[in-house]
Every structure is written in structure tokens, then in C-alpha cells.
Scaffold this motif. Sequence first.
Motif, PDB file in Angstrom:
ATOM      1  N   ASP A 199       0.799  -1.234   0.000  1.00  0.00           N
ATOM      2  CA  ASP A 199       0.000   0.000   0.000  1.00  0.00           C
ATOM      3  C   ASP A 199       0.826   1.276   0.000  1.00  0.00           C
ATOM      4  N   ALA A 200       2.099   1.175  -0.343  1.00  0.00           N
ATOM      5  CA  ALA A 200       2.924   2.382  -0.438  1.00  0.00           C
ATOM      6  C   ALA A 200       2.645   3.074  -1.770  1.00  0.00           C
ATOM      7  N   ARG A 201       2.823   4.380  -1.789  1.00  0.00           N
ATOM      8  CA  ARG A 201       2.706   5.138  -3.034  1.00  0.00           C
ATOM      9  C   ARG A 201       4.084   5.201  -3.678  1.00  0.00           C
ATOM     10  N   ILE A 202       4.137   4.947  -4.992  1.00  0.00           N
ATOM     11  CA  ILE A 202       5.412   4.944  -5.713  1.00  0.00           C
ATOM     12  C   ILE A 202       5.344   5.984  -6.819  1.00  0.00           C
ATOM     13  N   TYR A 203       6.296   6.921  -6.803  1.00  0.00           N
ATOM     14  CA  TYR A 203       6.417   7.911  -7.866  1.00  0.00           C
ATOM     15  C   TYR A 203       7.646   7.596  -8.707  1.00  0.00           C
ATOM     16  N   HIS A 204       7.413   7.537 -10.013  1.00  0.00           N
ATOM     17  CA  HIS A 204       8.500   7.266 -10.952  1.00  0.00           C
ATOM     18  C   HIS A 204       8.961   8.568 -11.581  1.00  0.00           C
ATOM     19  N   PHE A 205      10.229   8.915 -11.372  1.00  0.00           N
ATOM     20  CA  PHE A 205      10.839  10.102 -11.962  1.00  0.00           C
ATOM     21  C   PHE A 205      11.492   9.686 -13.282  1.00  0.00           C
ATOM     22  N   HIS A 206      11.144  10.354 -14.382  1.00  0.00           N
ATOM     23  CA  HIS A 206      11.687   9.983 -15.684  1.00  0.00           C
ATOM     24  C   HIS A 206      11.870  11.216 -16.554  1.00  0.00           C
ATOM     25  N   GLU A 207      12.204  10.999 -17.821  1.00  0.00           N
ATOM     26  CA  GLU A 207      12.564  12.103 -18.709  1.00  0.00           C
ATOM     27  C   GLU A 207      11.397  13.025 -19.043  1.00  0.00           C
ATOM     28  N   LYS A 208      10.177  12.597 -18.759  1.00  0.00           N
ATOM     29  CA  LYS A 208       9.012  13.434 -19.054  1.00  0.00           C
ATOM     30  C   LYS A 208       8.370  14.031 -17.805  1.00  0.00           C
ATOM     31  N   GLY A 209       8.872  13.669 -16.637  1.00  0.00           N
ATOM     32  CA  GLY A 209       8.309  14.217 -15.411  1.00  0.00           C
ATOM     33  C   GLY A 209       8.207  13.191 -14.307  1.00  0.00           C
ATOM     34  N   VAL A 210       7.048  13.157 -13.650  1.00  0.00           N
ATOM     35  CA  VAL A 210       6.808  12.236 -12.533  1.00  0.00           C
ATOM     36  C   VAL A 210       5.423  11.625 -12.698  1.00  0.00           C
ATOM     37  N   GLU A 211       5.315  10.321 -12.448  1.00  0.00           N
ATOM     38  CA  GLU A 211       4.006   9.688 -12.474  1.00  0.00           C
ATOM     39  C   GLU A 211       3.919   8.627 -11.383  1.00  0.00           C
ATOM     40  N   GLU A 212       2.725   8.416 -10.878  1.00  0.00           N
ATOM     41  CA  GLU A 212       2.505   7.376  -9.892  1.00  0.00           C
ATOM     42  C   GLU A 212       2.326   6.041 -10.599  1.00  0.00           C
ATOM     43  N   ILE A 213       3.016   5.025 -10.135  1.00  0.00           N
ATOM     44  CA  ILE A 213       2.926   3.699 -10.749  1.00  0.00           C
ATOM     45  C   ILE A 213       2.741   2.628  -9.674  1.00  0.00           C
ATOM     46  N   GLU A 214       2.382   1.439 -10.123  1.00  0.00           N
ATOM     47  CA  GLU A 214       2.248   0.294  -9.228  1.00  0.00           C
ATOM     48  C   GLU A 214       3.592  -0.423  -9.091  1.00  0.00           C
ATOM     49  N   TYR A 215       3.715  -1.218  -8.064  1.00  0.00           N
ATOM     50  CA  TYR A 215       4.961  -1.930  -7.795  1.00  0.00           C
ATOM     51  C   TYR A 215       5.416  -2.757  -8.991  1.00  0.00           C
ATOM     52  N   GLU A 216       4.486  -3.508  -9.583  1.00  0.00           N
ATOM     53  CA  GLU A 216       4.837  -4.379 -10.696  1.00  0.00           C
ATOM     54  C   GLU A 216       5.229  -3.603 -11.957  1.00  0.00           C
ATOM     55  N   GLN A 217       4.934  -2.315 -12.002  1.00  0.00           N
ATOM     56  CA  GLN A 217       5.310  -1.487 -13.148  1.00  0.00           C
ATOM     57  C   GLN A 217       6.720  -0.927 -13.026  1.00  0.00           C
ATOM     58  N   THR A 218       7.314  -1.018 -11.847  1.00  0.00           N
ATOM     59  CA  THR A 218       8.645  -0.450 -11.669  1.00  0.00           C
ATOM     60  C   THR A 218       9.682  -1.274 -12.426  1.00  0.00           C
ATOM     61  N   GLU A 219      10.648  -0.582 -12.996  1.00  0.00           N
ATOM     62  CA  GLU A 219      11.742  -1.262 -13.680  1.00  0.00           C
ATOM     63  C   GLU A 219      12.511  -2.151 -12.715  1.00  0.00           C
ATOM     64  N   HIS A 220      12.597  -1.729 -11.462  1.00  0.00           N
ATOM     65  CA  HIS A 220      13.325  -2.478 -10.438  1.00  0.00           C
ATOM     66  C   HIS A 220      12.718  -3.875 -10.271  1.00  0.00           C
ATOM     67  N   TYR A 221      11.391  -3.927 -10.220  1.00  0.00           N
ATOM     68  CA  TYR A 221      10.716  -5.223 -10.095  1.00  0.00           C
ATOM     69  C   TYR A 221      10.861  -6.031 -11.375  1.00  0.00           C
ATOM     70  N   GLN A 222      10.624  -5.405 -12.519  1.00  0.00           N
ATOM     71  CA  GLN A 222      10.613  -6.122 -13.790  1.00  0.00           C
ATOM     72  C   GLN A 222      11.976  -6.692 -14.141  1.00  0.00           C
ATOM     73  N   VAL A 223      13.028  -5.882 -13.985  1.00  0.00           N
ATOM     74  CA  VAL A 223      14.372  -6.355 -14.317  1.00  0.00           C
ATOM     75  C   VAL A 223      14.815  -7.454 -13.354  1.00  0.00           C
ATOM     76  N   THR A 224      14.590  -7.247 -12.057  1.00  0.00           N
ATOM     77  CA  THR A 224      14.997  -8.249 -11.067  1.00  0.00           C
ATOM     78  C   THR A 224      14.245  -9.552 -11.256  1.00  0.00           C
ATOM     79  N   SER A 225      12.941  -9.455 -11.476  1.00  0.00           N
ATOM     80  CA  SER A 225      12.117 -10.647 -11.671  1.00  0.00           C
ATOM     81  C   SER A 225      12.561 -11.420 -12.912  1.00  0.00           C
ATOM     82  N   TYR A 226      12.792 -10.707 -13.997  1.00  0.00           N
ATOM     83  CA  TYR A 226      13.205 -11.370 -15.237  1.00  0.00           C
ATOM     84  C   TYR A 226      14.574 -12.017 -15.076  1.00  0.00           C
ATOM     85  N   PHE A 227      15.488 -11.312 -14.417  1.00  0.00           N
ATOM     86  CA  PHE A 227      16.830 -11.853 -14.219  1.00  0.00           C
ATOM     87  C   PHE A 227      16.792 -13.140 -13.397  1.00  0.00           C
ATOM     88  N   LEU A 228      16.005 -13.152 -12.329  1.00  0.00           N
ATOM     89  CA  LEU A 228      15.937 -14.330 -11.474  1.00  0.00           C
ATOM     90  C   LEU A 228      15.302 -15.520 -12.186  1.00  0.00           C
TER      91      LEU A 228
END
Length: 244
Positions: A199-228
Amino acid sequence: MFLKSATIKREIIPNYEEYPFSIPFVRALDELDLDTPITFFVGENGAGKSTLLEAIADQIGFNPAGGSTQNYRVFDVHKSEAALGEYVKLAWWPKVTNGFFLRAETFYQFASHVDETDVYGYPSYGGKSLHQQSHGESFFSLFQNRFQGNAIYLLDEPEAALSPTRQLAFLTLLHDLLKEGNVQFIIATHSPILLGYPDARIYHFHEKGVEEIEYEQTEHYQVTSYFLQHREKMLAQLFEEEEE
């Protein structure tokens, strides 16, 4: 929650071509809602998440180099001035100045400052100098002994000194503090473990600004999950690209 939102004061920004105003989120952001017990800032290095966190710390009255209101600007480190501080407006209900700003990159200097000023036997740091503990132990001593209720905590990459097991222990510590209420965390992190807090709020900072995203949308989750799940395939692709 204490801190409700942060707003960029556009009317006094002198030039969007100069740092830190050239960071994409500064131009794109109007108001960032922070009215949740725990908010995460994520994004690539240079996206501005630490810059905004530092500006918030400065406006609260914490030392921009790390620390609390009690040691505001008492010790200096390179780039200890909050470049965006005076251009950020905070909305409170109610305002609180009790808490701490952790900057992983300047924690050594903070520990030295504690050694120079502590005369009570390090009660807020596990009973001994932070320099007499390992990097991870010193971080955790701070979390366990200094973090209490009725406070706001800003943490810039707290996972820097924590093993995966320690990161899980840190999640438990966060949970225990949040259950007591009257505590707020804003955390800039690259850790998929910490980002998994429910239930934490996640803000993604990127080249176009800031947007709120879900945990599974984070690159951190996606890259780590795929690597494992596809370690050999991913490593083969990486090494093949390197050889080319």
C-alpha cells in the motif's frame, strides 16, 4: 500524515536551462501528493528523486547533508546546499520538524559529526560510535534506536549498506513504526525489496516528469524478476552484446 504535498514555485524559477531547473520533473511537476504513510521515489540516476528529497529536507529544517534539525548546517560536506530547496513549497497538517534525513553518500561525515558531539554514550546509535560498527550495522543502529513516532523520515537510498536480509528486517521495522501511527516516510530507493512494502505510493521520476505507478510497473521489479527467472538467457544476451 504530516506532510500533505510538495509544490514547485514556478514563479521564482530564473531559468529552466540551468541545473537543477533543467531536471525534467521540475518543469513538469505542479504538485506532488505525499499524504500517505510511506512514499517511494524511483527512477534512474539523475532523474531528480534525490534532488527533490533534499529540497524537502531543507524546507523542513533538516541538514541538507543529512541529519535532523538539531544539527542543521553544523557539519558541512561537498554539495551540502539544497539546490532546489527555496523553490519548493510544502503543505502540512500539522507541521512537524521531528525526524531525520538519511543520505547514504554522506553518512560517514554524519557519523564523524556524532563522534565529535555526543557526550551521552551514543544512546541513539546502539551504545557505540557509528564508526565502530560496520556500514550496515551503523545504518541499522540508527533505524532501531533513533527512529520513533511523531516524526517524519526522509531516506535517500537506505538500502546502500543493507544486505537483502537486512532490507527485509528494515521492512519489519517500518511496519512496526507505521502500526503505531504518527510517522511518515519518504524514501528514494533502487531496491525492489523495499518497494514491495504494501500500500505504499510509488512515484516514478523519468525524462518526461513524474508519475505514480504500481509496484509491478517499476523497472526495479521487472528487471529483477526477469533476471531471477531467466538468468542464463539474460547473461548470454548481455555478454553477446558486449562482444559485438
